[in-house]
Design a protein around this motif. Structure first.
Motif, PDB file in Angstrom:
ATOM      1  N   LYS A 170      13.639  25.497 -51.432  1.00 20.28           N
ATOM      2  CA  LYS A 170      13.058  26.373 -50.417  1.00 20.28           C
ATOM      3  C   LYS A 170      13.746  26.141 -49.083  1.00 20.28           C
ATOM      4  N   SER A 171      13.914  24.852 -48.777  1.00 20.37           N
ATOM      5  CA  SER A 171      14.548  24.580 -47.483  1.00 20.37           C
ATOM      6  C   SER A 171      15.272  23.242 -47.531  1.00 20.37           C
ATOM      7  N   ILE A 172      16.285  23.173 -46.691  1.00 26.39           N
ATOM      8  CA  ILE A 172      16.989  21.903 -46.507  1.00 26.39           C
ATOM      9  C   ILE A 172      16.762  21.516 -45.050  1.00 26.39           C
ATOM     10  N   ASN A 173      16.124  20.384 -44.852  1.00 22.01           N
ATOM     11  CA  ASN A 173      15.779  19.978 -43.491  1.00 22.01           C
ATOM     12  C   ASN A 173      16.602  18.766 -43.078  1.00 22.01           C
ATOM     13  N   PHE A 174      17.049  18.818 -41.853  1.00 22.97           N
ATOM     14  CA  PHE A 174      17.838  17.702 -41.345  1.00 22.97           C
ATOM     15  C   PHE A 174      17.066  16.993 -40.241  1.00 22.97           C
ATOM     16  N   GLU A 175      17.337  15.716 -40.146  1.00 20.60           N
ATOM     17  CA  GLU A 175      16.714  14.944 -39.076  1.00 20.60           C
ATOM     18  C   GLU A 175      17.813  14.098 -38.452  1.00 20.60           C
ATOM     19  N   GLY A 176      17.771  13.961 -37.165  1.00 22.48           N
ATOM     20  CA  GLY A 176      18.753  13.101 -36.501  1.00 22.48           C
ATOM     21  C   GLY A 176      20.007  13.839 -36.073  1.00 22.48           C
ATOM     22  N   ASN A 177      20.075  15.127 -36.288  1.00 29.06           N
ATOM     23  CA  ASN A 177      21.277  15.863 -35.905  1.00 29.06           C
ATOM     24  C   ASN A 177      21.097  16.493 -34.536  1.00 29.06           C
ATOM     25  N   ASP A 178      21.635  15.821 -33.521  1.00 33.76           N
ATOM     26  CA  ASP A 178      21.544  16.380 -32.174  1.00 33.76           C
ATOM     27  C   ASP A 178      22.766  17.220 -31.856  1.00 33.76           C
ATOM     28  N   LYS A 179      23.903  16.810 -32.408  1.00 33.41           N
ATOM     29  CA  LYS A 179      25.169  17.424 -32.008  1.00 33.41           C
ATOM     30  C   LYS A 179      25.486  18.657 -32.848  1.00 33.41           C
ATOM     31  N   MET A 180      25.033  18.649 -34.102  1.00 30.32           N
ATOM     32  CA  MET A 180      25.346  19.756 -34.996  1.00 30.32           C
ATOM     33  C   MET A 180      24.058  20.491 -35.346  1.00 30.32           C
ATOM     34  N   THR A 181      24.152  21.800 -35.393  1.00 28.00           N
ATOM     35  CA  THR A 181      22.948  22.559 -35.739  1.00 28.00           C
ATOM     36  C   THR A 181      22.669  22.466 -37.234  1.00 28.00           C
ATOM     37  N   ASP A 182      21.414  22.716 -37.597  1.00 31.44           N
ATOM     38  CA  ASP A 182      21.037  22.726 -39.007  1.00 31.44           C
ATOM     39  C   ASP A 182      21.899  23.709 -39.787  1.00 31.44           C
ATOM     40  N   LYS A 183      22.141  24.842 -39.170  1.00 34.45           N
ATOM     41  CA  LYS A 183      22.857  25.920 -39.846  1.00 34.45           C
ATOM     42  C   LYS A 183      24.266  25.458 -40.238  1.00 34.45           C
ATOM     43  N   LYS A 184      24.934  24.797 -39.295  1.00 36.91           N
ATOM     44  CA  LYS A 184      26.294  24.339 -39.571  1.00 36.91           C
ATOM     45  C   LYS A 184      26.296  23.311 -40.692  1.00 36.91           C
ATOM     46  N   LEU A 185      25.292  22.431 -40.651  1.00 35.11           N
ATOM     47  CA  LEU A 185      25.243  21.382 -41.669  1.00 35.11           C
ATOM     48  C   LEU A 185      24.972  21.982 -43.044  1.00 35.11           C
ATOM     49  N   ARG A 186      24.085  22.986 -43.078  1.00 34.33           N
ATOM     50  CA  ARG A 186      23.795  23.629 -44.360  1.00 34.33           C
ATOM     51  C   ARG A 186      25.047  24.282 -44.907  1.00 34.33           C
ATOM     52  N   LYS A 187      25.852  24.831 -43.992  1.00 34.31           N
ATOM     53  CA  LYS A 187      27.075  25.503 -44.409  1.00 34.31           C
ATOM     54  C   LYS A 187      28.076  24.491 -44.988  1.00 34.31           C
ATOM     55  N   ALA A 188      28.038  23.271 -44.439  1.00 33.05           N
ATOM     56  CA  ALA A 188      28.964  22.244 -44.913  1.00 33.05           C
ATOM     57  C   ALA A 188      28.634  21.809 -46.334  1.00 33.05           C
ATOM     58  N   MET A 189      27.377  22.052 -46.744  1.00 32.95           N
ATOM     59  CA  MET A 189      26.999  21.702 -48.117  1.00 32.95           C
ATOM     60  C   MET A 189      27.349  22.879 -49.014  1.00 32.95           C
ATOM     61  N   LYS A 190      28.456  22.748 -49.712  1.00 31.37           N
ATOM     62  CA  LYS A 190      29.050  23.897 -50.405  1.00 31.37           C
ATOM     63  C   LYS A 190      28.255  24.333 -51.637  1.00 31.37           C
ATOM     64  N   ASN A 191      27.645  23.396 -52.330  1.00 33.36           N
ATOM     65  CA  ASN A 191      27.047  23.741 -53.617  1.00 33.36           C
ATOM     66  C   ASN A 191      25.526  23.689 -53.633  1.00 33.36           C
ATOM     67  N   THR A 192      24.947  23.138 -52.596  1.00 32.44           N
ATOM     68  CA  THR A 192      23.493  23.080 -52.545  1.00 32.44           C
ATOM     69  C   THR A 192      23.038  23.984 -51.414  1.00 32.44           C
ATOM     70  N   LYS A 193      22.318  25.012 -51.788  1.00 30.36           N
ATOM     71  CA  LYS A 193      21.936  26.005 -50.788  1.00 30.36           C
ATOM     72  C   LYS A 193      20.432  26.209 -50.821  1.00 30.36           C
ATOM     73  N   GLN A 194      19.881  26.489 -49.676  1.00 35.02           N
ATOM     74  CA  GLN A 194      18.462  26.820 -49.694  1.00 35.02           C
ATOM     75  C   GLN A 194      18.290  28.305 -49.963  1.00 35.02           C
ATOM     76  N   LYS A 195      17.113  28.666 -50.387  1.00 33.72           N
ATOM     77  CA  LYS A 195      16.803  30.057 -50.726  1.00 33.72           C
ATOM     78  C   LYS A 195      17.113  30.951 -49.544  1.00 33.72           C
ATOM     79  N   SER A 196      17.767  32.035 -49.828  1.00 31.80           N
ATOM     80  CA  SER A 196      18.175  32.885 -48.725  1.00 31.80           C
ATOM     81  C   SER A 196      17.643  34.288 -48.937  1.00 31.80           C
TER      82      SER A 196
END
Lengths: 824, 254
Positions: A170-196
């Protein structure tokens, strides 16, 4: 009861228990022997148990010492066989999957049911469905004993699979990321995606697959590293269930500080200046620290042609050079780098050899090699040699390997041995098919890598003389309307001194007119063409060595036998065509000839005849004036028209200019764009004599020249019926533009498949005054190409036409084209 | 049905053996081979096996199937090291490799194997009746390797890569010091050096002329009777002349 440690001499060994194996076999297998001393609790007994256990055939094994008599004793091996599988029931999956499960786990009746078998089956299934996103898969394996007439212990097995619901993220949640947005980090994960909610992402679904998730965590950290966060790491990751079907992933990261490059200094360089190297490196002081990029700029492993520092040295003789980036200081977040270069001596080739050419003669291979003895070592020369040897078609392009031997940094020499594997390069083609209004039979023999000098040597026929790089082809084709015979031979290095390719061909064809009364061929009315062509072409060295200059002299004799059509008013006449062609072309298409991903190819050519009308003194002006005054419907006038036309076309007088260019450009990793354009013009020296009825352009359709008889050029323009965009007798001017986008589906060696879509536009006219390069007939469409070495290229295209045919042919909305063995 | 077909289809091993021997003596290799092939396994471990194995291998040898023949002969020498046929089998096995060696202009893997096999035979049987033949075969094979290297070097001269040609001839002369193609190699090396020097850019010309002249001198000294000497002399004259004009020009420009 015995204590451990005593030693006995074995008198006899017996086997008891529930087993189907003979006592002899078990004793032999246990390696225990009579009249042998054994120690209680010693190695021999332990080993015997171990070997028997390893056989995976028994459920229990005991060895007893019995009948102790002084220092002699008997041994008893008591064992019971593992139960065999009788029936297998699988629940919870489909029939087809069951067979796969049975064969993968070897669950055939008769197999010994061990604990291990049960456990592996269970694990196999759980993992298999987890990988598909069924995170809640539960597998139960139960066995039950069966008693039946056979005196064997057997069991039934029940495998119950409960896949549960497919789990989505359903969702991929990040914690501790001040410099990079959640969106960018999700994009960096090539094979694991949250429901879109986006409908665009259909290929990658939001499944949870453990292995993919682990690799994605690594890419996540890499993503940070590429952006200067060298110390970034994932502190923890966890899965929490939202409900049965959905989960959320929580990832906690620690970003650390952002690093930048400090001073970059080069040490040890004498060949290139600091400035040149800095330019190649492309990284400046103050840039975000990126270890991956730094490594790639120094040596890009993925691209042998890369413009990196290693190649700068390797392509200039410095084979023994090494380049090491070293961090010299890291004050604060600034990292100073020292690029340490050890150049070594420039290296020269000493021996250059080829192995594996058990068909092809040395001289054919060595002349293509760009690394020659005594020459300066250049990696790029080796790479180009491999490509060019592959392009010869005599060797398997995938298996050509250069082996560097005896590298000697002291003398600065090395040997290189090219290892090749011959591949069959001859073809026999025997085919029948429908085309051109009837059955066509074809017999074709083509021998590449032929050896003409060996044709009288009996030993050389294995099955044909081969090895001199020549090609020889014979082709017979016939249907009820036509017959063609052709023979061609070519030698790529005429005289062996320079790559002067000599080619010669001889052909004869006979075409019959369609008889509308019988619906077949009218054998009394025919059109014969006999042709002879002699060509020479050579690779140029300037402006670069991808240029080829070619020249050809060809003669064709056309003989009409009561063959009257609107084009040929002289039904019983003849015509000769002696012409000279000169062409210049350049092609550096990269890498795969079936699916090029880069490079371009262009060609320009001019074909012309001798300007007879300038010297033969015939007044063509008077003839054409007379012809204009005649009435074709009057039979006596018609005869005169035929006479005049025969005079006009006795020796064909014309010139023809053609231009063609195409480019290949990789857009992303896979998409390739291919723009192309072409143009052709057929003209007359003497306007009174007129443009000849041969050598014309036929635009439209699939572009397949079924049987090219009269020097005609068939130009592909998909979306329209064949030849619908030219006058029935062909046009004298045409131009065409095309844009094709290609996507490879598979590029394996057994089959290459790609999909394509295209936009095309083109037209043809008869007079230069009608020519407007922007008044074009347009089309668009898509298609598929399949190349298999055994069948050649096959393809299908669906094209949609946007315009009407200017020559009145009915144009459908959609046209389907089949492409066979053409244009790649 | 002929006797042969009948025997071939029968189960009578002894009869097959007898017929195979007859056919072998009558040099009917193909037929004998088929019978022997059938009974080879049946006689395994028996005293007749030695003879059968040998005949079986020899049949393929006579049939020209040298890969198979050498393989079986090698096996024969392994299994029956006491056999009186040992020497013959070793030699013919090596000779089988010799027959597999292809024309010089193709890969020479088999040639190298054959040389090795023959050399092993020569070392093992220095007094063999086959010694003379073995030496001739080795010489012939060695010549193939020489010819290969020589022709490659010569081809570089033909396709006008003179530097590669000179380097290759120098390598050739180093690798095959006793070659019968030595005088020719000297000449073609001169030819390549001559062309390189004549067509040279100015700043390298003097060195190249001198190098070519040194190759001429080497040829003349070692092979004063060479058939190529006439053309070599002409080259030398031209080289000397060029060198003279070149040096005078150099003096002038100074």
């Amino acid at each position: 009861q015995v204590e451990g440690g005593e030693t006995y001499l074995i008198k006899d060994i017996t086997v008891t228990g529930n087993t189907n194996f003979s006592a002899q076999t078990i004793i032999a297998y246990s390696k225990l022997r009579r009249d042998e001393e054994i120690q209680v609790g010693g190695e021999k007994i332990a080993n015997a148990v171990k070997t028997l256990w390893k056989s995976n055939l028994f459920s229990s094994i005991d060895i007893y010492i019995i009948n102790i008599d002084g220092n002699t004793a008997d041994l008893e091996i008591n064992l019971s066989d593992l139960p065999e599988l009788k029936d297998l029931t699988i629940e919870g999956i489909k029939k087809g999957k069951k067979d796969e499960l049975i064969s993968e786990n070897k669950l055939k009746p008769g197999v010994k049911v061990t604990e291990n078998l049960i456990a592996t089956t269970k694990n196999y299934l759980t993992n298999k469905y987890r990988k598909k996103g069924f995170l809640n898969t539960k597998v139960k394996v139960t066995t039950s004993q069966v008693i039946d007439s056979v005196e064997k212990e057997r069991v039934n097995m029940l495998v119950d699979i409960n896949k549960g619901e497919k789990v989505k993220i359903k969702s991929i949640n990040f914690e501790g990321n001040d410099k990079m947005t959640d969106k960018k980090l999700r994009k960096a994960m090539k094979n694991t995606k949250q429901k879109s909610l986006s409908p665009l992402r259909i290929l990658k679904r939001s499944k949870y697959i453990e292995d993919d998730f682990r690799t994605d965590l690594v890419s996540l950290v890499d993503y940070y590293k590429e952006n200067g966060y060298r110390d970034a790491r994932v502190i923890s990751d966890s899965i929490s269930y939202i409900d049965e079907k959905t989960i959320s992933l929580d990832i906690k990261v620690e970003e650390g500080e952002k690093y930048t490059f400090g001073k970059i200094t080069f040490v040890g360089n004498t060949v290139y200046s600091d400035r040149q190297l800095a330019l190649l490196l492309g990284i400046k002081e103050g840039d975000t620290y990126n270890g991956v990029e730094l490594r790639e700029r120094i040596s890009d492993e993925t691209n042998p042609d890369a413009q990196d520092i290693t190649n700068a040295y390797q392509n200039n003789g410095y084979m023994f050079s090494t380049i090491n980036p070293v961090e010299v200081s890291a004050e604060g977040n600034v990292i100073d780098m020292e690029i340490r270069i050890s150049e070594g001596k420039p290296a020269y080739f000493n021996n250059v050899t080829v192995v594996g050419n058990d068909v092809t003669n040395d001289h054919v291979v060595y002349r293509e090699i760009r690394t020659r003895p005594g020459q300066l070592y250049r990696k790029s020369d080796i790479i180009r040699t491999i490509r060019e040897l592959g392009q010869l078609g005599f060797f398997d392009a995938q298996q050509i390997t250069p082996n560097i031997k005896n590298p000697n940094p002291v003398d600065g020499t090395l040997d290189v041995e090219y290892s090749v594997v011959e591949q069959g390069s001859s073809q026999i083609q025997l085919q029948g098919g429908y085309g051109g209004g009837g059955f066509i039979g074809t017999l074709g023999l083509s021998f590449n890598n032929f050896s003409i000098k060996d044709i009288f040597k009996k030993d050389a026929y294995k099955p044909v003389p081969r090895g001199d790089g020549q090609s020889l082809a014979l082709r017979l084709q016939a249907s009820q309307y036509f017959q063609t015979y052709s023979f061609s031979f070519s030698e790529p290095w005429l005289g062996g001194k320079k790559p002067y390719q000599m080619s010669t061909s001889l052909s004869h064809s006979k075409q019959f007119l369609y008889d509308s009364s019988s619906g077949g061929a009218d054998k009394d009315r025919s059109f014969n063409i006999t042709g002879l062509t002699f060509g020479l072409s050579t690779r140029l060295s300037k402006p670069d060595d991808y240029f080829v200059l070619s020249q050809a002299l060809s003669f064709q004799h056309y003989n009409l036998n009561n063959y009257t059509t609107s084009l040929f008013t002289f039904g019983d006449g003849y015509s000769n065509n002696l012409s000279y062609t000169v062409g210049l072309s350049r092609s550096d298409l990269r890498v795969d000839p079936i699916f090029p991903t880069g490079g371009s190819s262009f060609s320009v050519s001019a074909k012309f005849s001798f300007p007879y009308s300038l010297v033969n003194g015939v007044d063509y002006k008077a003839l054409i004036d007379e012809r204009d005054g005649l009435d074709a419907s009057d039979s006596s006038d018609y005869e005169r028209i035929a006479e005049i036309d025969q005079e006009r076309f006795k020796w064909l007088e014309f010139y023809k200019v053609k231009f063609k260019a195409e480019w290949y450009q990789s857009l992303t990793k896979k998409f390739v764009l291919r723009p192309s354009m072409e143009f052709g013009f057929l003209g007359a020296y003497n306007n009174s004599r007129g443009v000849i009825p041969f050598e014309r352009f036929f635009v439209g359709g699939d572009g397949l020249a079924n049987y090219s008889l009269d020097g005609r050029e068939v130009v592909q323009l998909r979306g329209y019926p064949n030849q619908s965009l030219s006058d029935t007798d062909g046009g004298s001017i045409y131009n065409k533009f095309s844009l094709e986008l290609r996507y490879p589906i598979t590029l394996g060696s057994s089959a290459k498949i790609y999909a394509l879509s295209f936009l095309e536009a083109g037209s043809s006219v008869n007079e230069f005054k009608d020519f407007d390069p922007f008044k074009l007939q347009r089309s668009a469409g898509f298609g598929l190409r399949i190349f298999m070495p055994a069948f050649g290229l096959l393809g299908i295209d669906f094209g949609h036409a946007f315009d009407e045919s200017p020559y009145g042919t009915q144009v459908k909305n959609w046209e389907t084209h089949f492409i066979i063995g053409q244009q790649f | 049905c002929s006797d042969f077909q009948k025997t071939l289809k029968s189960d009578d091993t002894a009869a097959k053996f007898e017929m195979a021997e007859e056919l072998y003596d009558a040099q009917k290799w193909a037929k004998s081979y088929r019978l022997l092939d059938q009974i080879l396994q049946k006689y395994r471990g028996k005293p007749q096996a030695e003879k059968i194995t040998f005949m079986h291998a020899m049949c393929s040898y006579h049939l020209g199937d040298y890969y198979i023949a050498s393989y079986h002969l090698d096996k024969f020498t392994d299994v029956y090291p006491q056999s009186e046929k040992l020497e013959q089998a070793s030699f013919l096995s090596a000779k089988g490799y010799y027959f597999n060696s292809p024309v010089y202009s193709k890969e020479q893997k088999e040639t190298l194997e054959a040389i090795e096999k023959l050399q092993l035979f020569i070392n093992a049987y220095p007094n063999s009746q086959y010694l003379g033949e073995a030496n001739t075969l080795v010489k012939e094979l060695d010549f193939k390797l020489e010819k290969k290297a020589f022709e490659i070097a010569k081809q570089y001269d033909l396709i006008k890569d003179y530097k590669a040609s000179i380097k290759s001839f120098n390598n050739f002369l180093l690798e095959f010091p006793g070659t019968s193609l030595r005088s020719e190699a000297f000449f073609y090396r001169l030819d390549a050096a001559y062309n390189l020097a004549i067509l040279s850019v100015d700043y390298l010309k003097e060195d190249r002329l001198k190098e070519a002249i040194s190759y001429y001198n080497a040829l003349k000294k070692s092979y004063p009777n060479s058939t190529n000497l006439d053309s070599a002399n002409l080259m030398n004259e031209r080289l000397q002349e060029e060198l003279k004009t070149f040096t005078t020009n150099k003096v002038k420009t100074l």
